[in-house]
Enzyme design. Structure first.
Site, PDB file in Angstrom:
ATOM      1  N   ASN A 208      47.018 -17.715  58.402  1.00 38.15           N
ATOM      2  CA  ASN A 208      48.223 -18.039  59.328  1.00 38.15           C
ATOM      3  C   ASN A 208      50.101 -17.439  59.180  1.00 38.15           C
ATOM      4  O   ASN A 208      49.630 -17.372  58.386  1.00 38.15           O
ATOM      5  CB  ASN A 208      47.854 -19.394  60.355  1.00 38.15           C
ATOM      6  CG  ASN A 208      47.834 -20.560  58.837  1.00 38.15           C
ATOM      7  OD1 ASN A 208      48.825 -20.573  58.106  1.00 38.15           O
ATOM      8  ND2 ASN A 208      47.281 -20.935  57.838  1.00 38.15           N
ATOM      9  N   ASP A 277      40.184 -22.829  59.824  1.00 34.87           N
ATOM     10  CA  ASP A 277      39.097 -23.279  60.253  1.00 34.87           C
ATOM     11  C   ASP A 277      38.201 -22.719  59.575  1.00 34.87           C
ATOM     12  O   ASP A 277      36.704 -23.259  59.533  1.00 34.87           O
ATOM     13  CB  ASP A 277      38.764 -23.933  61.286  1.00 34.87           C
ATOM     14  CG  ASP A 277      40.114 -25.286  61.379  1.00 34.87           C
ATOM     15  OD1 ASP A 277      40.369 -25.975  60.873  1.00 34.87           O
ATOM     16  OD2 ASP A 277      40.921 -25.102  62.934  1.00 34.87           O
ATOM     17  N   LYS A 287      36.160  -1.602  50.902  1.00 37.56           N
ATOM     18  CA  LYS A 287      36.636  -1.354  52.463  1.00 37.56           C
ATOM     19  C   LYS A 287      35.655  -0.968  53.170  1.00 37.56           C
ATOM     20  O   LYS A 287      35.210  -0.362  53.143  1.00 37.56           O
ATOM     21  CB  LYS A 287      37.647  -0.424  52.318  1.00 37.56           C
ATOM     22  CG  LYS A 287      38.553  -0.769  53.291  1.00 37.56           C
ATOM     23  CD  LYS A 287      39.492  -0.053  52.714  1.00 37.56           C
ATOM     24  CE  LYS A 287      40.391   0.930  54.104  1.00 37.56           C
ATOM     25  NZ  LYS A 287      41.264   1.862  53.894  1.00 37.56           N
ATOM     26  N   PHE A 324      48.857 -33.155  59.002  1.00 36.59           N
ATOM     27  CA  PHE A 324      50.215 -33.221  60.193  1.00 36.59           C
ATOM     28  C   PHE A 324      48.650 -32.503  60.886  1.00 36.59           C
ATOM     29  O   PHE A 324      47.700 -31.858  60.815  1.00 36.59           O
ATOM     30  CB  PHE A 324      50.142 -31.652  59.885  1.00 36.59           C
ATOM     31  CG  PHE A 324      51.713 -32.233  59.330  1.00 36.59           C
ATOM     32  CD1 PHE A 324      51.953 -33.055  57.669  1.00 36.59           C
ATOM     33  CD2 PHE A 324      52.859 -31.709  59.513  1.00 36.59           C
ATOM     34  CE1 PHE A 324      53.568 -33.491  57.792  1.00 36.59           C
ATOM     35  CE2 PHE A 324      53.763 -32.154  59.425  1.00 36.59           C
ATOM     36  CZ  PHE A 324      54.880 -32.955  58.159  1.00 36.59           C
ATOM     37  N   LYS A 338      42.881 -36.626  65.926  1.00 39.06           N
ATOM     38  CA  LYS A 338      42.635 -35.820  64.136  1.00 39.06           C
ATOM     39  C   LYS A 338      42.893 -37.808  63.193  1.00 39.06           C
ATOM     40  O   LYS A 338      42.313 -37.717  62.601  1.00 39.06           O
ATOM     41  CB  LYS A 338      43.500 -35.058  64.284  1.00 39.06           C
ATOM     42  CG  LYS A 338      43.253 -33.800  64.591  1.00 39.06           C
ATOM     43  CD  LYS A 338      44.493 -32.295  64.576  1.00 39.06           C
ATOM     44  CE  LYS A 338      43.585 -31.479  65.658  1.00 39.06           C
ATOM     45  NZ  LYS A 338      44.754 -30.539  65.066  1.00 39.06           N
ATOM     46  N   LYS A 342      39.634 -38.205  61.123  1.00 41.83           N
ATOM     47  CA  LYS A 342      39.815 -37.857  59.186  1.00 41.83           C
ATOM     48  C   LYS A 342      40.195 -39.251  58.876  1.00 41.83           C
ATOM     49  O   LYS A 342      40.531 -39.373  57.325  1.00 41.83           O
ATOM     50  CB  LYS A 342      40.410 -37.298  59.250  1.00 41.83           C
ATOM     51  CG  LYS A 342      40.773 -35.810  60.349  1.00 41.83           C
ATOM     52  CD  LYS A 342      41.103 -34.918  59.777  1.00 41.83           C
ATOM     53  CE  LYS A 342      40.627 -32.975  60.983  1.00 41.83           C
ATOM     54  NZ  LYS A 342      41.061 -32.301  60.436  1.00 41.83           N
TER      55      LYS A 342
HETATM   56  O1  PMT Z   1      54.923 -23.898  56.438  1.00 40.84           O
HETATM   57  P1  PMT Z   1      55.727 -24.139  57.838  1.00 40.84           P
HETATM   58  O2  PMT Z   1      56.203 -22.809  58.726  1.00 40.84           O
HETATM   59  O3  PMT Z   1      56.934 -24.410  57.521  1.00 40.84           O
HETATM   60  O4  PMT Z   1      55.057 -24.492  59.215  1.00 40.84           O
HETATM   61  C1  PMT Z   1      55.231 -25.954  59.184  1.00 40.84           C
HETATM   62  C2  PMT Z   1      53.242 -26.907  59.656  1.00 40.84           C
HETATM   63  C3  PMT Z   1      53.204 -25.840  61.243  1.00 40.84           C
HETATM   64  C4  PMT Z   1      52.141 -25.479  59.008  1.00 40.84           C
HETATM   65  C5  PMT Z   1      53.287 -27.729  59.247  1.00 40.84           C
HETATM   66  O5  PMT Z   1      54.128 -28.309  60.465  1.00 40.84           O
HETATM   67  C6  PMT Z   1      51.686 -28.386  60.612  1.00 40.84           C
HETATM   68  O6  PMT Z   1      51.948 -28.552  61.408  1.00 40.84           O
HETATM   69  N1  PMT Z   1      50.662 -28.655  59.755  1.00 40.84           N
HETATM   70  C7  PMT Z   1      49.312 -28.770  59.735  1.00 40.84           C
HETATM   71  C8  PMT Z   1      49.450 -27.653  60.510  1.00 40.84           C
HETATM   72  C9  PMT Z   1      46.860 -27.430  60.698  1.00 40.84           C
HETATM   73  O7  PMT Z   1      46.415 -26.869  59.885  1.00 40.84           O
HETATM   74  O8  PMT Z   1      47.046 -27.890  61.823  1.00 40.84           O
HETATM   75  P2  PMT Z   1      45.520 -28.676  62.140  1.00 40.84           P
HETATM   76  O9  PMT Z   1      46.160 -29.455  63.615  1.00 40.84           O
HETATM   77  O10 PMT Z   1      44.989 -27.150  62.242  1.00 40.84           O
HETATM   78  O11 PMT Z   1      45.291 -29.597  60.826  1.00 40.84           O
HETATM   79  C10 PMT Z   1      45.127 -30.694  60.827  1.00 40.84           C
HETATM   80  C11 PMT Z   1      44.813 -31.329  59.597  1.00 40.84           C
HETATM   81  O12 PMT Z   1      43.782 -31.072  58.755  1.00 40.84           O
HETATM   82  C12 PMT Z   1      46.602 -30.779  58.802  1.00 40.84           C
HETATM   83  O13 PMT Z   1      46.785 -31.954  57.526  1.00 40.84           O
HETATM   84  C13 PMT Z   1      45.618 -29.714  58.091  1.00 40.84           C
HETATM   85  O14 PMT Z   1      45.645 -29.200  56.382  1.00 40.84           O
HETATM   86  C14 PMT Z   1      44.497 -30.389  57.405  1.00 40.84           C
HETATM   87  N2  PMT Z   1      43.119 -29.639  57.827  1.00 40.84           N
HETATM   88  C15 PMT Z   1      42.770 -28.319  58.287  1.00 40.84           C
HETATM   89  C16 PMT Z   1      41.171 -27.932  58.875  1.00 40.84           C
HETATM   90  C17 PMT Z   1      40.404 -28.044  57.251  1.00 40.84           C
HETATM   91  N3  PMT Z   1      39.859 -26.548  57.483  1.00 40.84           N
HETATM   92  N4  PMT Z   1      41.104 -28.625  56.211  1.00 40.84           N
HETATM   93  C18 PMT Z   1      42.680 -29.161  56.766  1.00 40.84           C
HETATM   94  O15 PMT Z   1      42.807 -30.337  55.621  1.00 40.84           O
END
Ligand code: PMT
Length: 399
Positions: A208, A277, A287, A324, A338, A342
């Site tokens: 991503n 995810d 390949k 986040f 979330k 979580k």
């Molecule tokens: O890195 P930058 O370019 O500065 O951008 C910053 C950012 C946009 C990445 C950051 O500010 C941000 O929003 N991070 C969270 C991105 C994300 O994956 O969000 P989510 O809503 O999909 O996940 C929610 C939370 O679960 C996050 O804390 C994530 O780390 C966590 N997660 C998600 C999926 C997974 N399989 N495991 C996780 O731990």
């Protein structure tokens, strides 16, 4: 950010590394500081005072009695200073400062200094390791003066060892760190940042747009506030913040393992990483080749571990967990969902897909929610400021 409008006294003494302080001065100026430079007579043999005068836009203190800067009140300079940096600091200057000797403009001004002081020794290794120099450094440190250890490497005297003046950027970073409150001293902060990368075959992957900027800003801010910081990072093109232990990972599984390796020691966990995810069910050993006139292909994906959810389940009561949520719509609803699912103590709801916020940008727009109902709608600001605002909120919650 912290140096804007601050008054910095930069003392340059007689070492070959004096030339590096031109760059240091430029960093201070670029950060918005007003800088007054003092040079010893020996320093002026290595570097022309005019260079420092032009770049600092202030007279250079060279002599108390005559020549440039002699009309400047050293007491006024000292009382106005917010920080004094001596770089490079020779053994001679260190000895004088340790024993209160004031026999030139630089040391006389330093004797009147009441602000924080950062001394950056730089000299030949044998001189640096001389017991008298070490005792003088200890004496200075005991009185609250900050000493920046010199780097090791090739020296101008054609020997190799400790004594090199650190990179000007590093000195600048450590000078900035002195302006932050030390409210996270004694705490360990575990941060995840950047994207995860899931291999499809030896040449392709799913990932991503995360640049790591937000996570790195949090790690750097926490370190400056005195924390011991472990940063678990997906592949990004940023240098790790100074003083932070960085663990590089690729996939979600690797990030999961690295986070759990450091979880026990952590007091605060901030999960900024954009974790994929899903990952391919199988990673092809070779390949993947296009066959004939193939116009479609299907990739079988399976769900990745949810690292944050697993941490939420496992975390102790004395650990504070921040997640986040990157959302393009219904920010609050998804973020609160979330936080609940979580078991987070706080969530930073991050609007993405708008200019100036989220992925890659230098600024961010975040709304903070805590489990106990606190809400803070932060304005659009630099990721560094967002990082400090989040740490302020965490500090308040755990105090
Ligand atoms: O890195 P930058 O370019 O500065 O951008 C910053 C950012 C946009 C990445 C950051 O500010 C941000 O929003 N991070 C969270 C991105 C994300 O994956 O969000 P989510 O809503 O999909 O996940 C929610 C939370 O679960 C996050 O804390 C994530 O780390 C966590 N997660 C998600 C999926 C997974 N399989 N495991 C996780 O731990």
């Amino acid at each position: 950010m912290v140096l804007n409008g601050k008054h910095i006294f930069l003392g340059v003494t007689g070492g070959i590394a004096a030339y590096k302080c031109v760059e240091l001065l430029r960093f201070f100026k670029k950060a918005g500081a007003d800088v007054v430079v003092a040079m010893t007579r020996s320093a002026a043999r290595f570097m022309g005072p005019t260079t420092f005068e032009v770049l600092s836009e202030n007279p250079v203190l060279l002599d108390l009695w005559e020549g440039p800067g002699s009309g400047v009140s050293h007491i006024e300079v000292a009382s106005k200073s917010d920080l004094a940096v001596i770089a490079p600091a020779t053994a001679n200057c260190i000895g004088k400062l340790a024993h209160g000797i004031a026999d030139d403009a630089l040391t006389t001004t330093m004797l009147a200094m009441t602000c924080p002081v950062l001394i950056c020794p730089s000299m030949n290794t044998d001189m640096y390791q001389n017991i008298r120099v070490q005792k003088n450094l200890d004496l200075l440190e005991e009185t609250g003066i900050h000493i920046l250890d010199p780097d090791s490497g090739a020296l101008a005297c054609k020997t190799t060892g400790a004594g090199r003046l650190p990179d000007p950027w590093f000195i600048f970073d450590r000078a900035c760190a002195l302006f932050y409150k030390n409210d996270l001293k004694g705490k360990t902060v575990l941060v995840s940042a950047g994207p995860t990368v899931e291999s499809i075959d030896p040449v392709r992957f799913i990932s991503n747009h995360s640049s790591g900027k937000m996570g790195y800003a949090i790690a750097g801010a926490a370190e400056k506030r005195g924390a011991n910081v472990v940063l678990v990072s997906g592949p990004v093109s940023l240098d790790p913040p100074v003083g932070v232990t960085c663990v590089s990972v690729g996939s979600c599984d690797q990030m999961y393992d690295a986070m759990f390796d450091h979880l026990d020691q952590a007091d605060i966990i901030v999960k900024v990483a954009a974790v994929g995810d899903f990952k391919p069910v199988t990673v092809q050993g070779h390949k993947i080749k296009k066959t004939g006139d193939q116009s479609h292909m299907t990739l079988d994906l399976t769900q990745n571990k949810d690292i944050l959810k697993a941490i939420g389940l496992k975390k102790r009561k004395d650990q504070y967990l921040v997640g986040f949520a990157a959302e393009t719509r219904d920010l609050e609803t998804y973020a609160l969902g979330k936080m609940e699912k979580k078991q987070l103590d706080m969530i930073a709801a991050n609007i993405v897909g708008k200019s100036g916020s989220g992925f890659k940008a230098d600024t961010n727009k975040v709304k903070l929610f805590t489990r106990d109902g606190q809400v803070a709608d932060l304005p659009l600001m630099t990721k560094e400021k967002v990082a400090h605002a989040i740490l302020d909120a965490v500090g308040q919650a755990i105090s």
